[in-house]
Design a protein around this motif. Structure first.
Motif, mmCIF file in Angstrom:
data_model
loop_
_atom_site.group_PDB
_atom_site.id
_atom_site.type_symbol
_atom_site.label_atom_id
_atom_site.label_comp_id
_atom_site.label_asym_id
_atom_site.label_seq_id
_atom_site.Cartn_x
_atom_site.Cartn_y
_atom_site.Cartn_z
ATOM 1 N N SER A 12 0.354 2.249 11.817
ATOM 2 C CA SER A 12 0.368 3.656 12.222
ATOM 3 C C SER A 12 -0.597 4.522 11.432
ATOM 4 C CB SER A 12 1.780 4.229 12.068
ATOM 5 O OG SER A 12 2.199 4.166 10.709
ATOM 6 N N GLY A 13 -1.131 4.040 10.320
ATOM 7 C CA GLY A 13 -2.003 4.865 9.485
ATOM 8 C C GLY A 13 -1.254 5.892 8.670
ATOM 9 N N VAL A 14 0.050 5.686 8.461
ATOM 10 C CA VAL A 14 0.865 6.639 7.711
ATOM 11 C C VAL A 14 1.155 6.141 6.307
ATOM 12 C CG1 VAL A 14 3.103 7.818 7.654
ATOM 13 C CG2 VAL A 14 1.895 7.556 9.818
ATOM 14 N N GLY A 15 1.256 4.846 6.114
ATOM 15 C CA GLY A 15 1.719 4.290 4.846
ATOM 16 C C GLY A 15 0.852 4.662 3.666
ATOM 17 N N LEU A 16 -0.487 4.438 3.749
ATOM 18 C CA LEU A 16 -1.356 4.746 2.606
ATOM 19 C C LEU A 16 -1.403 6.240 2.331
ATOM 20 C CD1 LEU A 16 -4.317 2.253 3.159
ATOM 21 C CD2 LEU A 16 -2.441 2.096 1.514
ATOM 22 N N ASN A 17 -1.356 7.070 3.373
ATOM 23 C CA ASN A 17 -1.320 8.511 3.160
ATOM 24 C C ASN A 17 -0.059 8.917 2.417
ATOM 25 O OD1 ASN A 17 -0.151 11.261 4.597
ATOM 26 N ND2 ASN A 17 -2.304 11.413 4.012
ATOM 27 N N MET A 18 1.065 8.251 2.735
ATOM 28 C CA MET A 18 2.312 8.534 2.042
ATOM 29 C C MET A 18 2.223 8.124 0.578
ATOM 30 S SD MET A 18 6.106 7.313 3.089
ATOM 31 C CE MET A 18 5.772 7.827 4.757
ATOM 32 N N VAL A 19 1.567 6.991 0.305
ATOM 33 C CA VAL A 19 1.396 6.556 -1.082
ATOM 34 C C VAL A 19 0.646 7.620 -1.875
ATOM 35 C CG1 VAL A 19 0.279 4.846 -2.557
ATOM 36 C CG2 VAL A 19 1.531 4.106 -0.515
ATOM 37 N N ARG A 20 -0.420 8.163 -1.294
ATOM 38 C CA ARG A 20 -1.196 9.185 -2.013
ATOM 39 C C ARG A 20 -0.353 10.434 -2.263
ATOM 40 N NH1 ARG A 20 -6.672 11.621 0.527
ATOM 41 N NH2 ARG A 20 -5.152 12.454 2.026
ATOM 42 N N ARG A 21 0.431 10.862 -1.277
ATOM 43 C CA ARG A 21 1.241 12.062 -1.458
ATOM 44 C C ARG A 21 2.347 11.842 -2.485
ATOM 45 N NH1 ARG A 21 3.135 14.281 4.196
ATOM 46 N NH2 ARG A 21 3.126 12.091 4.819
ATOM 47 N N ILE A 22 2.959 10.657 -2.475
ATOM 48 C CA ILE A 22 3.990 10.370 -3.482
ATOM 49 C C ILE A 22 3.382 10.338 -4.876
ATOM 50 C CG2 ILE A 22 5.617 8.614 -4.277
ATOM 51 C CD1 ILE A 22 6.108 7.910 -1.341
ATOM 52 N N ALA A 23 2.188 9.733 -5.005
ATOM 53 C CA ALA A 23 1.513 9.712 -6.301
ATOM 54 C C ALA A 23 1.224 11.138 -6.785
ATOM 55 C CB ALA A 23 0.225 8.902 -6.203
ATOM 56 N N ALA A 24 0.767 12.001 -5.878
ATOM 57 C CA ALA A 24 0.468 13.384 -6.260
ATOM 58 C C ALA A 24 1.724 14.118 -6.695
ATOM 59 C CB ALA A 24 -0.209 14.108 -5.094
ATOM 60 N N LEU A 25 2.848 13.865 -6.028
ATOM 61 C CA LEU A 25 4.107 14.512 -6.420
ATOM 62 C C LEU A 25 4.525 14.115 -7.830
ATOM 63 C CD1 LEU A 25 6.234 14.251 -3.137
ATOM 64 C CD2 LEU A 25 5.384 16.347 -4.221
ATOM 65 N N HIS A 26 4.147 12.912 -8.254
ATOM 66 C CA HIS A 26 4.482 12.447 -9.608
ATOM 67 C C HIS A 26 3.374 12.748 -10.612
ATOM 68 C CE1 HIS A 26 7.473 10.148 -7.327
ATOM 69 N NE2 HIS A 26 8.146 10.020 -8.471
ATOM 70 N N GLY A 27 2.331 13.486 -10.191
ATOM 71 C CA GLY A 27 1.218 13.800 -11.090
ATOM 72 C C GLY A 27 0.255 12.653 -11.268
ATOM 73 N N GLY A 28 0.243 11.695 -10.328
ATOM 74 C CA GLY A 28 -0.627 10.533 -10.440
ATOM 75 C C GLY A 28 -1.658 10.487 -9.331
#
Length: 620
Positions: free
Chosen positions: A564-580
């Motif tokens: 779906s092209g959603v998984g890697l985008n979610m990884v980036r957003r989760i990393a940003a939420l944790h300051g990573g």
């Protein structure tokens, strides 16, 4: 021997040179250079005449008479150029070549007179007294030069007279002073040529030019003409595109430029072409409102004025400027700036702004409706996902019971039951991803901060992926892995699942996937976790690597592989939420490595020795 006429001439020369120097030090004015050249030419002429009166020998007197001709030609010529520049506007510097060439040619003719007698045909003393002045019989060049000089002097008179006719009353007295000053050399030269006037048996013309320069200098310094800069009215007033009116203290129009005459003459109740000069402002058509600004005031005033015109109403901004020196006010200046086009443009702009405001409100209402619909859709998807998870859990539980029973009664059913469980897990993972994506889209969402057993979390993720992809090899490298860290456990687990699933999906069945976790320190000493997932799959085209984390983006070489092209985008957003951050290093056809970097707390610094049981292992 210094004679009385020579002493007078030399004294006048010194005074003229002083005025020339003073003229250059005054503020710049039109024709300044020509005025100074006129003074210098007249000084040279007068100096030569003074030396001619001092020397005794007739030949010496003739020589100095010949030497004077460059000044004789230059003085009237530069005077005319100055008058033209001062009244009509600055002439280009190339016009100075005319008197320069004419003076040089005449000078050469005079100095070579013995060879052709074009300047003087004969000379004789006026008396037998030693050092007596000479009387000259003139040749053809003399009369040609005289005509040339008279043409220039007549031109200066015509230009000055034209200036008197066209200028305002405030400047007419100054131009009349010019004419009076110019009359002095005219009378002196005419008297000398006719033999009716001499100065100690000498030509009085050079002395008259010195007197004219002194008179003019007195006029411009005493009457402050250099500060007024009275160039032609067509330059200062007529060329102004806006209407300008000059009023006296009684409110009577004493001056008006062509734009003002056209405005008043074209008014509905006014006779066309009728000049407003000499009429009271309150009597002019459409100007009664301006009469209120005609009263004395110490500071400039402004008002708005509306007049009817052939093309509809016209709008003006009127500025009143008092005229006078010191506390004494002699009148005022009214400047009318036509702002009709600006007012119409402002009106159109206001209409456009109103329309834009209406469109903005409609857009805001549409956006609010869309947001409400989106929230409703998100709520429905969340509800549907939760509803789907319940039957999926029932199916998975039933499959597990059947697996226990099939191990003894129907071993052939085991692969089919495992296939059912893998399909259920895939659907559950998809639902978890959708639910997490929905939570991340909520602006108020904030991740939890749980103290996690990191190695256990990673092993569980590897085991789950190994169950979902039997026969695939997943290597786990936990050397240097922090034993614990603070993060949102479900979100971090979802990141690991997405990275592992992505690596397994786009790599061949024979290729192993490596999950490595280790603690590191940045250059500033801040500890952080580096979690990397490497595969030996198809890789990412270099031109598309920068977009791989965009939502719904899929590389062009993925083919028919589901996603779906959603998984890697979610990884980036989760990393940003944790300051990573998350990054990718990929080579087309060789594989990719995705590296997730997350900050660690002070109590989460990696242990000095590997945690027991965290050595590299393999599952699958």
């Amino acid at each position: 021997m210094l004679t009385l006429p020579a002493a007078l001439l030399l004294a006048a020369v010194m005074a003229t040179l002083w005025t020339a120097w003073r003229s250059r030090s005054l503020p710049s004015f039109p024709g300044c250079g020509n005025f100074v050249l006129m003074q210098l030419s007249a000084s040279w002429w007068a100096t030569a005449a003074a030396v001619e009166s001092i020397v005794m020998a007739p030949a010496d007197k003739l020589f100095w008479a010949e030497m004077a001709w460059i000044g004789i030609v230059g003085a009237p010529s530069f005077w005319t150029l100055f008058i033209w520049s001062y009244i009509q506007g600055e002439l280009p510097a190339r016009w100075r070549l005319v008197p320069a060439v004419a003076g040089a040619a005449t000078w050469v003719v005079a100095l070579t007179n013995d060879a052709h007698h074009l300047m003087y045909t004969a000379t004789k003393p006026v008396s037998g007294t030693p050092g007596a002045a000479l009387v000259y019989d003139h040749g053809l060049w003399f009369f040609a030069t005289t005509i040339y000089l008279y043409v220039f002097m007549v031109m200066s008179v015509v230009v000055t007279a034209g200036g008197i006719r066209r200028t305002s009353p405030a400047h007419r007295t100054h131009y009349l002073g010019f004419l009076v000053a110019m009359a002095v050399p005219w009378l002196a030269n005419i008297g000398y040529v006719t033999g009716n006037a001499t100065l100690f048996d000498l030509d009085p013309t050079p002395f008259s030019f010195l007197v004219m320069g002194a008179v003019f200098y007195w006029l411009i310094t005493r009457r402050r003409l250099f500060e007024l800069l009275p160039v032609a009215r067509d330059v200062l007033l007529d060329a102004v595109p806006d209407p300008v009116l000059v009023l006296d203290v009684e409110g009577t129009v004493v001056e008006a430029n062509p734009s003002a005459c056209a405005l008043i003459g074209g008014a509905p109740t006014g006779g066309p072409g009728r000049s407003p000069v000499g009429r009271r402002l309150s009597d002019l058509p459409g100007m009664a409102a301006l009469a209120r600004l005609g009263v004395p005031a110490e500071a400039p005033q402004a008002m708005a004025l509306a007049l009817d015109g052939p093309d509809g109403p016209r709008s003006f901004e009127v500025t009143r400027v008092p005229l006078g020196a010191g506390p004494r006010t002699v009148g005022c200046l009214l400047m009318l700036r036509d702002v009709t086009h600006r007012r119409r443009a402002e009106s159109r702009l206001e209409d456009t702004i109103r329309r834009l405001d209406g469109a903005r409100r409609e857009a805001e209402e549409g956006l609010a409706a869309e947001q409400q619909a989106k929230q409703a859709l998100s709520g429905f998807l969340s509800m549907a996902a939760h509803e789907f998870k319940t039957p999926l859990a029932i199916i998975d539980g039933a499959a597990q019971l059947l697996l226990l029973d099939a191990e003894t009664k129907a071993p052939a059913m085991l692969p089919r039951l495992e296939k059912i469980r893998r399909a259920v897990r895939r659907q559950v993972n998809i639902l978890e991803t959708c639910l997490a994506d929905d939570r991340l889209n909520d602006p108020s969402f904030a991740p939890r901060c749980d103290l996690l057993d990191l190695p256990a979390l990673l092993r569980a993720a590897v085991a789950a992926q190994a169950d979902a992809a039997p026969g695939r090899r997943i290597e786990l490298a936990l050397e240097g892995c922090p034993p614990r860290m603070s993060a949102d456990g479900p979100l971090l687990e979802l990141c690991v699942h997405n990275l592992l699933n992505n690596a397994l999906k786009y790599s061949g069945p024979e290729g192993a996937v490596l999950l490595a976790a280790r603690g590191r320190h940045k250059a500033g000493g801040t500890p952080h976790l580096e979690l990397s997932v490497s595969d030996r799959g198809i890789g990412i085209p270099p031109a598309e690597a920068a977009r791989i984390f965009d939502r719904f983006f899929r590389a062009t070489n993925t083919g028919t592989t589901p996603g779906s092209g959603v998984g890697l985008n979610m990884v980036r957003r989760i990393a940003a939420l944790h300051g990573g951050t998350v990054a990718v290093d990929s080579r087309l056809g060789e594989g990719s490595t995705f590296t997730l970097t997350l900050p660690l707390g002070k109590d989460e610094v990696p242990a000095a020795v590997p945690v027991p049981g965290n050595a590299t292992g393999a599952s699958g």
